[in-house]
Design an enzyme around this catalytic site. Structure first.
Site, PDB file in Angstrom:
ATOM      1  N   TYR A  20     -63.820  22.868  60.067  1.00 30.29           N
ATOM      2  CA  TYR A  20     -63.634  24.265  59.653  1.00 30.29           C
ATOM      3  C   TYR A  20     -64.442  25.207  60.556  1.00 30.29           C
ATOM      4  O   TYR A  20     -63.915  26.161  61.119  1.00 30.29           O
ATOM      5  CB  TYR A  20     -64.041  24.450  58.177  1.00 30.29           C
ATOM      6  CG  TYR A  20     -64.185  25.898  57.773  1.00 30.29           C
ATOM      7  CD1 TYR A  20     -63.095  26.764  57.789  1.00 30.29           C
ATOM      8  CD2 TYR A  20     -65.432  26.425  57.387  1.00 30.29           C
ATOM      9  CE1 TYR A  20     -63.240  28.101  57.433  1.00 30.29           C
ATOM     10  CE2 TYR A  20     -65.574  27.748  57.022  1.00 30.29           C
ATOM     11  CZ  TYR A  20     -64.481  28.590  57.046  1.00 30.29           C
ATOM     12  OH  TYR A  20     -64.619  29.918  56.705  1.00 30.29           O
ATOM     13  N   SER A  65     -67.332  33.023  60.119  1.00 33.58           N
ATOM     14  CA  SER A  65     -68.263  32.535  59.098  1.00 33.58           C
ATOM     15  C   SER A  65     -69.606  32.204  59.725  1.00 33.58           C
ATOM     16  O   SER A  65     -69.679  31.727  60.865  1.00 33.58           O
ATOM     17  CB  SER A  65     -67.676  31.266  58.477  1.00 33.58           C
ATOM     18  OG  SER A  65     -68.645  30.635  57.681  1.00 33.58           O
ATOM     19  N   LYS A  92     -63.292  28.163  63.464  1.00 36.20           N
ATOM     20  CA  LYS A  92     -63.733  29.572  63.439  1.00 36.20           C
ATOM     21  C   LYS A  92     -64.301  29.964  64.801  1.00 36.20           C
ATOM     22  O   LYS A  92     -64.003  31.032  65.329  1.00 36.20           O
ATOM     23  CB  LYS A  92     -64.778  29.757  62.328  1.00 36.20           C
ATOM     24  CG  LYS A  92     -64.192  29.711  60.947  1.00 36.20           C
ATOM     25  CD  LYS A  92     -63.569  31.036  60.567  1.00 36.20           C
ATOM     26  CE  LYS A  92     -62.372  30.889  59.692  1.00 36.20           C
ATOM     27  NZ  LYS A  92     -61.656  32.127  59.435  1.00 36.20           N
TER      28      LYS A  92
HETATM   29  P1  NAD Z   1     -58.712  32.758  50.513  1.00 38.38           P
HETATM   30  O1  NAD Z   1     -58.196  31.376  50.575  1.00 38.38           O
HETATM   31  O2  NAD Z   1     -58.811  33.405  49.166  1.00 38.38           O
HETATM   32  O3  NAD Z   1     -57.853  33.714  51.467  1.00 38.38           O
HETATM   33  C1  NAD Z   1     -57.162  33.247  52.594  1.00 38.38           C
HETATM   34  C2  NAD Z   1     -55.744  33.776  52.504  1.00 38.38           C
HETATM   35  O4  NAD Z   1     -55.000  33.261  53.614  1.00 38.38           O
HETATM   36  C3  NAD Z   1     -55.032  33.341  51.221  1.00 38.38           C
HETATM   37  O5  NAD Z   1     -54.418  34.435  50.605  1.00 38.38           O
HETATM   38  C4  NAD Z   1     -54.020  32.326  51.714  1.00 38.38           C
HETATM   39  O6  NAD Z   1     -52.866  32.266  50.903  1.00 38.38           O
HETATM   40  C5  NAD Z   1     -53.741  32.835  53.111  1.00 38.38           C
HETATM   41  N1  NAD Z   1     -53.206  31.790  53.986  1.00 38.38           N
HETATM   42  C6  NAD Z   1     -53.614  30.503  54.101  1.00 38.38           C
HETATM   43  N2  NAD Z   1     -52.834  29.848  54.980  1.00 38.38           N
HETATM   44  C7  NAD Z   1     -51.914  30.738  55.426  1.00 38.38           C
HETATM   45  C8  NAD Z   1     -50.850  30.652  56.336  1.00 38.38           C
HETATM   46  N3  NAD Z   1     -50.543  29.500  56.952  1.00 38.38           N
HETATM   47  N4  NAD Z   1     -50.099  31.755  56.560  1.00 38.38           N
HETATM   48  C9  NAD Z   1     -50.381  32.928  55.933  1.00 38.38           C
HETATM   49  N5  NAD Z   1     -51.386  33.060  55.049  1.00 38.38           N
HETATM   50  C10 NAD Z   1     -52.151  31.980  54.800  1.00 38.38           C
HETATM   51  O7  NAD Z   1     -60.135  32.773  51.234  1.00 38.38           O
HETATM   52  P2  NAD Z   1     -61.202  33.941  51.367  1.00 38.38           P
HETATM   53  O8  NAD Z   1     -62.454  33.473  50.753  1.00 38.38           O
HETATM   54  O9  NAD Z   1     -60.628  35.232  50.949  1.00 38.38           O
HETATM   55  O10 NAD Z   1     -61.420  33.913  52.943  1.00 38.38           O
HETATM   56  C11 NAD Z   1     -60.749  34.800  53.818  1.00 38.38           C
HETATM   57  C12 NAD Z   1     -61.225  34.539  55.237  1.00 38.38           C
HETATM   58  O11 NAD Z   1     -62.633  34.696  55.302  1.00 38.38           O
HETATM   59  C13 NAD Z   1     -60.920  33.128  55.740  1.00 38.38           C
HETATM   60  O12 NAD Z   1     -60.502  33.232  57.088  1.00 38.38           O
HETATM   61  C14 NAD Z   1     -62.254  32.423  55.638  1.00 38.38           C
HETATM   62  O13 NAD Z   1     -62.377  31.408  56.616  1.00 38.38           O
HETATM   63  C15 NAD Z   1     -63.226  33.559  55.904  1.00 38.38           C
HETATM   64  N6  NAD Z   1     -64.535  33.300  55.298  1.00 38.38           N
HETATM   65  C16 NAD Z   1     -64.632  33.086  53.955  1.00 38.38           C
HETATM   66  C17 NAD Z   1     -65.888  32.821  53.391  1.00 38.38           C
HETATM   67  C18 NAD Z   1     -66.045  32.569  51.912  1.00 38.38           C
HETATM   68  O14 NAD Z   1     -67.090  32.075  51.517  1.00 38.38           O
HETATM   69  N7  NAD Z   1     -65.083  32.904  51.064  1.00 38.38           N
HETATM   70  C19 NAD Z   1     -67.029  32.773  54.208  1.00 38.38           C
HETATM   71  C20 NAD Z   1     -66.882  33.006  55.564  1.00 38.38           C
HETATM   72  C21 NAD Z   1     -65.630  33.274  56.100  1.00 38.38           C
HETATM   73  C1  UD1 Z   2     -70.463  27.005  51.749  1.00 37.75           C
HETATM   74  C2  UD1 Z   2     -69.682  26.338  52.852  1.00 37.75           C
HETATM   75  C3  UD1 Z   2     -69.881  27.090  54.152  1.00 37.75           C
HETATM   76  C4  UD1 Z   2     -69.501  28.545  53.991  1.00 37.75           C
HETATM   77  C5  UD1 Z   2     -70.351  29.132  52.876  1.00 37.75           C
HETATM   78  C6  UD1 Z   2     -70.037  30.593  52.639  1.00 37.75           C
HETATM   79  C7  UD1 Z   2     -69.619  24.008  52.142  1.00 37.75           C
HETATM   80  C8  UD1 Z   2     -70.131  22.630  52.371  1.00 37.75           C
HETATM   81  N1  UD1 Z   2     -70.128  24.968  52.940  1.00 37.75           N
HETATM   82  O1  UD1 Z   2     -71.817  26.814  52.011  1.00 37.75           O
HETATM   83  O2  UD1 Z   2     -69.094  26.534  55.163  1.00 37.75           O
HETATM   84  O3  UD1 Z   2     -69.736  29.259  55.178  1.00 37.75           O
HETATM   85  O4  UD1 Z   2     -70.125  28.377  51.672  1.00 37.75           O
HETATM   86  O5  UD1 Z   2     -69.116  30.783  51.664  1.00 37.75           O
HETATM   87  O6  UD1 Z   2     -68.760  24.252  51.300  1.00 37.75           O
HETATM   88  N2  UD1 Z   2     -74.766  24.383  44.816  1.00 37.75           N
HETATM   89  C9  UD1 Z   2     -75.172  23.704  43.685  1.00 37.75           C
HETATM   90  N3  UD1 Z   2     -74.230  23.305  42.796  1.00 37.75           N
HETATM   91  C10 UD1 Z   2     -72.895  23.541  42.967  1.00 37.75           C
HETATM   92  C11 UD1 Z   2     -72.477  24.252  44.142  1.00 37.75           C
HETATM   93  C12 UD1 Z   2     -73.448  24.635  45.049  1.00 37.75           C
HETATM   94  O7  UD1 Z   2     -76.371  23.470  43.474  1.00 37.75           O
HETATM   95  O8  UD1 Z   2     -72.072  23.147  42.122  1.00 37.75           O
HETATM   96  C13 UD1 Z   2     -75.782  24.824  45.780  1.00 37.75           C
HETATM   97  C14 UD1 Z   2     -75.585  24.269  47.179  1.00 37.75           C
HETATM   98  O9  UD1 Z   2     -76.243  23.055  47.322  1.00 37.75           O
HETATM   99  C15 UD1 Z   2     -76.194  25.401  48.029  1.00 37.75           C
HETATM  100  C16 UD1 Z   2     -75.936  26.671  47.202  1.00 37.75           C
HETATM  101  O10 UD1 Z   2     -75.674  26.231  45.871  1.00 37.75           O
HETATM  102  O11 UD1 Z   2     -77.578  25.211  48.140  1.00 37.75           O
HETATM  103  C17 UD1 Z   2     -74.746  27.453  47.698  1.00 37.75           C
HETATM  104  O12 UD1 Z   2     -73.644  26.580  47.806  1.00 37.75           O
HETATM  105  P1  UD1 Z   2     -72.188  27.103  48.266  1.00 37.75           P
HETATM  106  O13 UD1 Z   2     -71.780  28.215  47.386  1.00 37.75           O
HETATM  107  O14 UD1 Z   2     -71.316  25.897  48.343  1.00 37.75           O
HETATM  108  O15 UD1 Z   2     -72.432  27.733  49.712  1.00 37.75           O
HETATM  109  P2  UD1 Z   2     -73.029  27.069  51.056  1.00 37.75           P
HETATM  110  O16 UD1 Z   2     -73.662  25.780  50.788  1.00 37.75           O
HETATM  111  O17 UD1 Z   2     -73.867  28.100  51.694  1.00 37.75           O
END
Ligand code: NAD
Ligand code: UD1
Length: 341
Positions: free
Chosen positions: A149, A125, A153
């Site tokens: 978190y 991330s 990572k």
């Molecule tokens: P998500 O929660 O939808 O997907 C994660 C998956 O991992 C889920 O299906 C969950 O059931 C599974 N999981 C959790 N714990 C587990 C365990 N102990 N054993 C096996 N499976 C398990 O989240 P996502 O948004 O799809 O994110 C996927 C990956 O991408 C994560 O590693 C997250 O840290 C990374 N990531 C997500 C974002 C975002 O904004 N969504 C941003 C940066 C990085």
């Molecule tokens: C979040 C995560 C970050 C992750 C990133 C990517 C947190 C604190 N941080 O950050 O670790 O890498 O997503 O998925 O969760 N906002 C509003 N109202 C809301 C929700 C959000 O105004 O109800 C604003 C926030 O202040 C921010 C923007 O929208 O400025 C985006 O927010 P969000 O979607 O939570 O993403 P990040 O803050 O970038």
């Protein structure tokens, strides 16, 4: 056939990657314990693609389950997404986060070592950069995660880099995602957060379906043109295509042994909260109530990727804009107002 294991492949991002891998001619094995996902995502991926990912239920910390998984499937490469991702929860329950995200990853890498699988892509991330002062963020920008978190990572990035360096033909890649949003164009799969959504897109989506009363815009006194904070939102299908490119690269002659390149996946373009809100209203065709409230603790003004390395190394560039992100996210949420349940 080349077979890719997607750990966490039933989740939001994993289901889109699984779909895109199948569409690109790969076989896929999904490993997930459904902690934050539903089997229905995989059933729907099968329906959309006419492909059939194999599904193995298990916990990423369960060494015996992982050994059995690798013993019974011929895996060529792994995309490791399984883990926990909520920043606030990671502050409240750090031991749980270190256990699932770090110990779970070492269990996976141990199983890969044991079974001779040497290609891994890790879902990291942009949060590992902490609060950098210079934008856009390059991969060489110093890392300084500010919550458990983000620290998990970064630790896994370092563990994978060390293992890949041992000299047995390992090749890996770390992908640092900016803000993944949107959904597959079919509206069949998408993000389905458990409980209260912390993030902007899923929150607006729930206001649009009437599950929440209004959007709280967290602060309009940031030093940006409209006063609201700016992020680099990336369409989840662009992100999925980036993973297919990463796998293609690792399995090709272009990849260098024992190296773990780090690559940002973002668009390089930032949008403010007000711009996102306006784009959502346009996509829905109706007014979405919103109110300005106080800043959220820990938020930064602007977070944007320098996405040039992904293009140079992988030949990948995001192609979908903010309008498509909102339209596709809305199509999914409108058709599935309660997510998969
Ligand atoms: P998500 O929660 O939808 O997907 C994660 C998956 O991992 C889920 O299906 C969950 O059931 C599974 N999981 C959790 N714990 C587990 C365990 N102990 N054993 C096996 N499976 C398990 O989240 P996502 O948004 O799809 O994110 C996927 C990956 O991408 C994560 O590693 C997250 O840290 C990374 N990531 C997500 C974002 C975002 O904004 N969504 C941003 C940066 C990085
Ligand atoms: C979040 C995560 C970050 C992750 C990133 C990517 C947190 C604190 N941080 O950050 O670790 O890498 O997503 O998925 O969760 N906002 C509003 N109202 C809301 C929700 C959000 O105004 O109800 C604003 C926030 O202040 C921010 C923007 O929208 O400025 C985006 O927010 P969000 O979607 O939570 O993403 P990040 O803050 O970038």
């Amino acid at each position: 056939m080349t077979t890719i294991l997607t750990t966490g492949g039933a989740g939001y991002i994993g289901s889109h990657i699984t779909l895109e891998l199948l569409n690109s001619g790969y076989d896929v094995v999904v490993f997930d314990n459904f902690h934050n996902s539903s089997r229905k995502s995989i059933e729907r991926v099968s329906r959309i693609t006419n492909g059939a990912p194999k599904l193995v239920e298990g916990d990423i910390r369960d060494q015996a389950a992982l050994d059995a998984l690798f013993a019974s499937h011929k895996i060529d490469a792994v995309i490791h997404l399984a883990g926990l991702k909520a920043v606030g929860e990671s502050v409240a329950r750090p031991a749980f986060y270190y256990d699932v995200n770090v110990a779970g990853s070492t269990a996976l890498f141990n199983a890969m070592l044991k079974h001779g699988v040497r290609h891994a892509v890790f879902s990291s991330s942009a949060t590992v950069y902490g609060e950098p002062e210079i934008m856009p963020i390059e991969e060489t920008t110093a890392t300084a995660p500010v919550n458990p978190y983000g620290k998990t990572k970064l630790m896994v990035e370092q563990i994978l880099t060390d293992i890949t360096g041992i000299g047995e033909g390992w090749r890996s890649m770390v992908l640092r995602y900016f803000n993944p949003v949107g959904a597959h164009i079919s509206g069949q799969i998408g993000e389905d957060p458990l409980g209260f959504p912390d993030n902007l897109f899923p929150f607006i989506a729930q206001v649009a379906t009437g599950r929440r009363e209004k959007l709280n815009i967290f602060g309009d006194d940031y030093p940006t043109p409209d006063g609201t904070a700016i992020r680099d939102y990336i369409h989840v299908m662009d992100l999925a295509r980036g993973h297919v490119k990463a796998i293609d690269y690792l399995l090709s002659e272009r990849a260098e042994n024992n190296q773990t390149p780090i690559v940002n996946l973002g668009t390089g373009n930032g949008f403010s909260v007000k711009e996102v809100h306006a784009a959502w209203q346009k996509a829905c065709g109706f007014n979405i109530p919103a109110e300005i409230t106080a800043r959220r603790d820990g938020d930064v003004t602007i977070y944007c990727a320098d996405a040039s390395k992904a293009e140079a190394l992988l030949g990948w560039k995001a192609s979908q804009g903010l309008a498509e992100m909102c339209e596709d996210h809305w199509r999914w949420q409108k058709a599935n107002p309660q997510g998969y349940s």
